[in-house]
Design an enzyme around this catalytic site. Structure first.
Site, mmCIF file in Angstrom:
data_model
loop_
_atom_site.group_PDB
_atom_site.id
_atom_site.type_symbol
_atom_site.label_atom_id
_atom_site.label_comp_id
_atom_site.label_asym_id
_atom_site.label_seq_id
_atom_site.Cartn_x
_atom_site.Cartn_y
_atom_site.Cartn_z
ATOM 1 N N CYS A 24 0.861 -1.179 0.000
ATOM 2 C CA CYS A 24 0.000 0.000 0.000
ATOM 3 C C CYS A 24 0.897 1.228 0.000
ATOM 4 O O CYS A 24 1.761 1.359 0.865
ATOM 5 C CB CYS A 24 -0.905 -0.010 1.234
ATOM 6 S SG CYS A 24 -1.837 1.511 1.477
ATOM 7 N N CYS A 134 -1.194 3.770 -6.402
ATOM 8 C CA CYS A 134 -1.999 3.070 -5.396
ATOM 9 C C CYS A 134 -2.248 1.666 -5.912
ATOM 10 O O CYS A 134 -2.571 1.486 -7.098
ATOM 11 C CB CYS A 134 -3.317 3.795 -5.161
ATOM 12 S SG CYS A 134 -4.475 2.919 -4.079
#
Length: 219
Positions: A24, A134
């Site tokens: 992440c 992302c």
């Protein structure tokens, strides 16, 4: 974010993990320094691929799609500063992308319109590299490709991270000599049934998700 990340890493180490990937961008830029100073296992992070984008750009202008928290973080600002001399860096927070993926609405007209909204302005000013900052955004890559077409190169970090994991395992003599099929275990901090359905749809095969992380213990 740091408290949650620390709790999850501790949980994974308790399961016997010998290397952790913080998959992440937001968690990486906000927590990886703390994680590396707290735990002894090697930890591989993910950050928006500004470096390869800036170095590959032919006209010196790149675009970064990411979450608001990633773009606001000090780590991202430092990363951008290191390569701002190589290229002009356009940034766009894409909160709707995350919602589309998590609601499994990432393949239809709504997702295509969101991709056009976020990316078209970057293409119009000449960005020739589009960075997916992302891990959610990888699931939107087919639609993003429809918008970008041949106007820019799309940079995802999945393959470089996998290669870095392989390099780390070899460097630290953690790579096993055994040849066998891998085993996958999945845990969630949410509802296992609901999460299983979402992961199954995104993963493309049957999976079981276990309720092993108690978020009530996370500050």
């Amino acid at each position: 974010i740091s408290d949650r990340s620390e709790y999850i890493v501790r949980f994974l180490i308790d399961q016997g993990c010998k290397l952790i990937v913080v998959a992440c961008n937001t968690a990486t830029v906000n927590a990886i320094s703390t994680l590396r100073s707290t735990f002894n296992v090697p930890i591989v992070g993910i950050e928006p691929a500004i470096k390869p984008a800036a170095l590959q750009s032919k006209n010196g202008r790149i675009g970064v799609l990411a979450t608001e928290q990633t773009l606001r973080s000090d780590a991202f600002k430092q990363l951008m500063a290191r390569y701002s001399g190589h290229a002009e860096i356009e940034r766009k927070a894409c909160p709707h992308f995350v919602h589309l993926v998590e609601s499994l609405d990432h393949e239809g007209d709504k997702a295509l319109k969101a991709a056009q909204h976020y990316i078209q302005p970057m293409l119009e000013i000449g960005c020739d590299q589009i960075v997916l900052g992302c891990t959610h955004f990888s699931f939107l890559k087919p639609l993003i490709s429809q918008v970008v077409r041949d106007k820019a190169n799309i940079i995802d970090t999945a393959k470089p991270v996998a290669l870095e994991v392989k390099r780390k395992l070899h460097q630290l003599s953690l790579k096993t000599d055994q040849v066998s099929d891998g085993r996958m275990s999945l845990w969630t901090s949410g509802c296992p049934i609901k999460t299983s359905g979402a992961v199954r749809a995104l993963w493309g095969s049957e999976v079981e998700v276990l309720p092993a992380i108690d978020t009530s213990r996370i500050k």
